[in-house]
Enzyme design. Structure first.
Site, PDB file in Angstrom:
ATOM      1  N   ARG A   1     -31.636  52.623 -10.274  1.00 43.60           N
ATOM      2  CA  ARG A   1     -31.313  54.038 -10.268  1.00 43.60           C
ATOM      3  C   ARG A   1     -31.517  54.544  -8.838  1.00 43.60           C
ATOM      4  O   ARG A   1     -32.606  54.402  -8.274  1.00 43.60           O
ATOM      5  CB  ARG A   1     -32.248  54.783 -11.207  1.00 43.60           C
ATOM      6  CG  ARG A   1     -31.955  56.245 -11.249  1.00 43.60           C
ATOM      7  CD  ARG A   1     -32.931  56.943 -12.138  1.00 43.60           C
ATOM      8  NE  ARG A   1     -32.544  58.316 -12.335  1.00 43.60           N
ATOM      9  CZ  ARG A   1     -33.163  59.125 -13.185  1.00 43.60           C
ATOM     10  NH1 ARG A   1     -34.177  58.683 -13.884  1.00 43.60           N
ATOM     11  NH2 ARG A   1     -32.764  60.357 -13.313  1.00 43.60           N
TER      12      ARG A   1
ATOM     13  N   ASN B   1     -39.288  66.474 -17.611  1.00 40.71           N
ATOM     14  CA  ASN B   1     -40.026  67.048 -16.484  1.00 40.71           C
ATOM     15  C   ASN B   1     -39.070  67.653 -15.481  1.00 40.71           C
ATOM     16  O   ASN B   1     -39.280  68.738 -14.965  1.00 40.71           O
ATOM     17  CB  ASN B   1     -40.868  65.961 -15.817  1.00 40.71           C
ATOM     18  CG  ASN B   1     -42.307  66.124 -16.153  1.00 40.71           C
ATOM     19  OD1 ASN B   1     -42.812  67.250 -16.229  1.00 40.71           O
ATOM     20  ND2 ASN B   1     -42.969  65.011 -16.365  1.00 40.71           N
TER      21      ASN B   1
ATOM     22  N   HIS C   1     -29.224  63.809 -12.886  1.00 41.98           N
ATOM     23  CA  HIS C   1     -29.348  63.336 -14.284  1.00 41.98           C
ATOM     24  C   HIS C   1     -28.049  62.711 -14.800  1.00 41.98           C
ATOM     25  O   HIS C   1     -27.798  62.666 -16.002  1.00 41.98           O
ATOM     26  CB  HIS C   1     -29.757  64.484 -15.242  1.00 41.98           C
ATOM     27  CG  HIS C   1     -31.153  64.968 -15.034  1.00 41.98           C
ATOM     28  ND1 HIS C   1     -31.492  66.298 -15.012  1.00 41.98           N
ATOM     29  CD2 HIS C   1     -32.306  64.286 -14.845  1.00 41.98           C
ATOM     30  CE1 HIS C   1     -32.787  66.432 -14.797  1.00 41.98           C
ATOM     31  NE2 HIS C   1     -33.302  65.227 -14.692  1.00 41.98           N
TER      32      HIS C   1
ATOM     33  N   ASN D   1     -36.100  51.650 -11.960  1.00 39.21           N
ATOM     34  CA  ASN D   1     -35.943  53.092 -11.757  1.00 39.21           C
ATOM     35  C   ASN D   1     -37.209  53.551 -11.040  1.00 39.21           C
ATOM     36  O   ASN D   1     -38.250  53.751 -11.675  1.00 39.21           O
ATOM     37  CB  ASN D   1     -35.780  53.736 -13.143  1.00 39.21           C
ATOM     38  CG  ASN D   1     -35.714  55.240 -13.095  1.00 39.21           C
ATOM     39  OD1 ASN D   1     -35.919  55.856 -12.056  1.00 39.21           O
ATOM     40  ND2 ASN D   1     -35.452  55.840 -14.242  1.00 39.21           N
TER      41      ASN D   1
ATOM     42  N   ASN E   1     -37.959  65.981 -28.361  1.00 39.60           N
ATOM     43  CA  ASN E   1     -39.216  66.051 -29.128  1.00 39.60           C
ATOM     44  C   ASN E   1     -39.746  67.447 -29.419  1.00 39.60           C
ATOM     45  O   ASN E   1     -40.567  67.597 -30.320  1.00 39.60           O
ATOM     46  CB  ASN E   1     -40.316  65.283 -28.378  1.00 39.60           C
ATOM     47  CG  ASN E   1     -39.971  63.820 -28.196  1.00 39.60           C
ATOM     48  OD1 ASN E   1     -39.796  63.114 -29.177  1.00 39.60           O
ATOM     49  ND2 ASN E   1     -39.836  63.383 -26.961  1.00 39.60           N
TER      50      ASN E   1
ATOM     51  N   ILE F   1     -38.400  66.742 -23.621  1.00 35.95           N
ATOM     52  CA  ILE F   1     -38.545  68.025 -24.322  1.00 35.95           C
ATOM     53  C   ILE F   1     -37.399  68.202 -25.314  1.00 35.95           C
ATOM     54  O   ILE F   1     -37.608  68.562 -26.475  1.00 35.95           O
ATOM     55  CB  ILE F   1     -38.587  69.184 -23.303  1.00 35.95           C
ATOM     56  CG1 ILE F   1     -39.853  69.068 -22.441  1.00 35.95           C
ATOM     57  CG2 ILE F   1     -38.513  70.536 -24.001  1.00 35.95           C
ATOM     58  CD1 ILE F   1     -39.920  70.063 -21.277  1.00 35.95           C
TER      59      ILE F   1
END
Ligand code: ADP
Length: 387
Positions: A86, A204, A174, A8, A325, A322
Site C-alpha cells: 500500500r 481512524n 482510502h 501496509n 462496528n 467505525i
C-alpha cells in the site's frame, strides 16, 4: 503452488497478509506495531487463536525481516512470487497499480512532499522488501488511484490555476477500500453498483466517496488526508484562515501546526480524552458526547454534499472500523439523513445486518484493503506470464 505477501506500512506499524497466489485465500495476517519501541508482532491464522509476541525491530527493515520469519512456517516450502504494497500517494499520473523498479521507486520518492507523514514509511517497507526478495515482483497499490477519474470540478480548488498545474489537486485517499467496496457491490448488489452510491469509510482516518457506476466522482479528502470529515486525530474541513492565524498571530511553527492537525485534533482533540470511538460512545463525559455529535454531523453533511454532486443518491454504504462496528453512529447518520429517504431498521442495525434501512438502501459492508492489493499482485503476475 505459491504465495503473495501484502504489506501496509505506517509510521510505526506494518500490517501484512499472506495469500495463496492462485485462489487468493488469506492464509495468515497480522501486524507489527511500535516499530522502534517495544515492538509487538500479532499473527492471525484463520480458525486459530491470535498469537502475540514481542520482537526486536528498530526499523522497518527489521520489522519486514520479522514478518518474513513469522510467516515462514505457513509457506510450507512455497515461494513468495509477488509482494504488494500500500502506497498512499501515486500523484496525478497513476490510476492503476504499478510494478516497482528502481526508477519507479525514485519517482514515488519525489512525491513524498505530498504525503510526508505516510509516503516515506510506505517506501521504506518497499525498499526493505526488495532487499529481502530482490528477484520477487513488487507492486505498489495507491490510495489515490481509484479517484484519478474525478471530473475537473471535483479535482481542483478555487486557487490560481498554476497551483493545479503544480499538483495541488483533490487526490482523495482510502482508494483501496473504495475499490474493494465497488467490487463487492458489482458482485452482490449490481443494480446499486450501476447507480449513485456514497461510501463512508469511517475509521481512524475517515472519508466519503461518491461513486457512479462503481467509479469515484468525488471524495471528501483532497490534497492531503486532513480534509473532509472529522477523524480520530485530524480535524477535517476547516477554514484555512485558521492556519494563517496559527502562523502569524500565534507564532506557531509548521512542525507544531502539523502536530495539531495530524495528532491532536478530531475526536481526540474535541473530547480531550481519546480518538477511540468505542470509548467515546461508552463515556458519560459531556465533551465525549460533543465530539461524537460533531463527527456524525459532519458525516451527514458531507453525504448530502456527495449526493448533490451526483444529482441524487441510490444507496449509502458504511465501512471501516467505525462504519462496520459502531451501530449508534450509523443510526444517528441515517436519522439525520431521513430527508433523503433513509429509514433506519434499528434491529438490523443493532444485530449486524447488511442492509440496515428500509426505503433508500443503507448497507454495512466490511472492507478488505489487503485483498485488493493481493488481487493487483496476481493480475501483475498473470500479465507478466502472458508477456
Ligand atoms: P484505521 O483507520 O486506523 O484502520 P479502523 O478502521 O481500524 O482504523 O477504525 C478504528 C476506529 O473504529 C476506532 O475509533 C475504534 O474505536 C472504532 N471501532 C472499532 N470497533 C468499534 C465498536 N465496536 N464500536 C465503536 N467503535 C468501534
Amino acid at each position: 503452488m505459491s504465495a503473495i505477501l501484502t504489506l501496509n506500512a505506517g509510521s510505526s506499524s506494518i500490517k501484512f497478509g499472506l495469500f495463496d497466489a492462485d485462489t487468493l485465500e488469506e492464509e495468515a495476517g497480522g501486524q507489527v506495531e511500535k516499530i522502534g519501541g517495544k515492538t509487538e508482532l500479532d499473527l492471525e491464522i484463520p480458525g486459530q487463536p491470535k498469537l502475540e509476541r514481542r520482537i526486536p525491530a528498530a526499523n522497518h527493515q527489521e520489522a519486514v525481516t520479522a514478518i518474513l520469519a513469522a510467516i515462514a512456517p505457513y509457506l510450507d516450502g512455497r515461494e513468495v512470487v509477488g509482494m504488494g504494497h500500500r502506497v498512499v500517494h501515486g500523484g496525478p499520473d497513476h490510476a492503476a497499480p504499478l510494478v516497482l523498479d528502481e526508477a519507479a521507486i525514485a519517482a514515488l520518492t519525489r512525491l513524498e512532499p505530498l504525503a510526508p507523514l505516510h509516503q516515506p514509511h510506505n517506501l521504506s517497507a518497499v525498499r526493505a522488501a526488495r532487499r529481502a526478495f530482490p528477484e520477487t515482483l513488487q507492486v505498489a497499490c495507491f490510495d489515490t488511484a481509484f479517484h484519478r477519474g474525478h471530473p475537473w470540478v471535483n479535482d481542483t480548488y478555487g486557487l490560481p490555476r498554476r497551483f493545479y498545474d503544480m499538483g495541488v489537486r483533490r487526490y482523495g485517499f482510502h482508494g483501496l477500500s473504495y475499490a474493494f467496496i465497488a467490487g463487492k457491490l458489482a458482485e452482490d448488489w449490481p443494480a446499486l453498483h450501476a447507480g449513485r452510491v456514497v461510501v463512508a469509510h469511517l475509521g481512524n482516518g475517515a472519508s466519503l466517496c461518491a461513486m457512479e457506476g462503481g467509479r469515484s466522482i468525488a471524495s471528501t479528502m483532497g490534497f492531503s488526508a486532513l480534509s473532509g470529515l472529522c477523524m480520530g486525530t485530524r480535524p477535517g474541513q476547516m477554514d484555512p484562515g485558521v492556519l494563517l492565524w496559527m502562523l502569524d498571530d500565534q507564532g506557531m511553527s509548521s512542525v507544531e501546526i502539523t502536530r495539531v492537525l495530524y495528532k491532536e485534533s478530531g475526536l481526540k482533540g474535541l473530547s480531550g480524552l481519546t480518538n477511540d470511538m468505542r470509548a467515546l460512545l461508552a463515556s458519560d463525559v459531556p465533551e465525549a458526547a460533543q465530539a461524537v455529535d460533531y463527527f456524525t454531523d459532519r458525516v451527514a453533511q458531507e453525504v448530502a454534499a456527495m449526493a448533490a454532486t451526483m444529482g441524487g443518491i441510490d444507496a449509502l454504504v458504511f465501512t471501516g472500523g467505525i462504519g462496520e462496528n459502531a451501530a449508534p453512529i450509523r443510526a444517528r447518520v441515517l436519522d439525520q439523513l431521513a430527508f433523503l429517504g433513509f429509514a433506519l431498521d434499528a434491529s438490523a442495525n443493532a444485530s449486524g445486518g447488511t442492509r440496515i434501512s428500509s426505503g433508500l438502501p443503507a448497507l454495512v459492508l466490511p472492507t478488505n484493503e489487503e485483498l485488493v492489493i493481493a488481487r493487483a499482485v496476481r493480475d501483475a503476475l498473470r500479465g507478466r506470464a502472458r508477456a
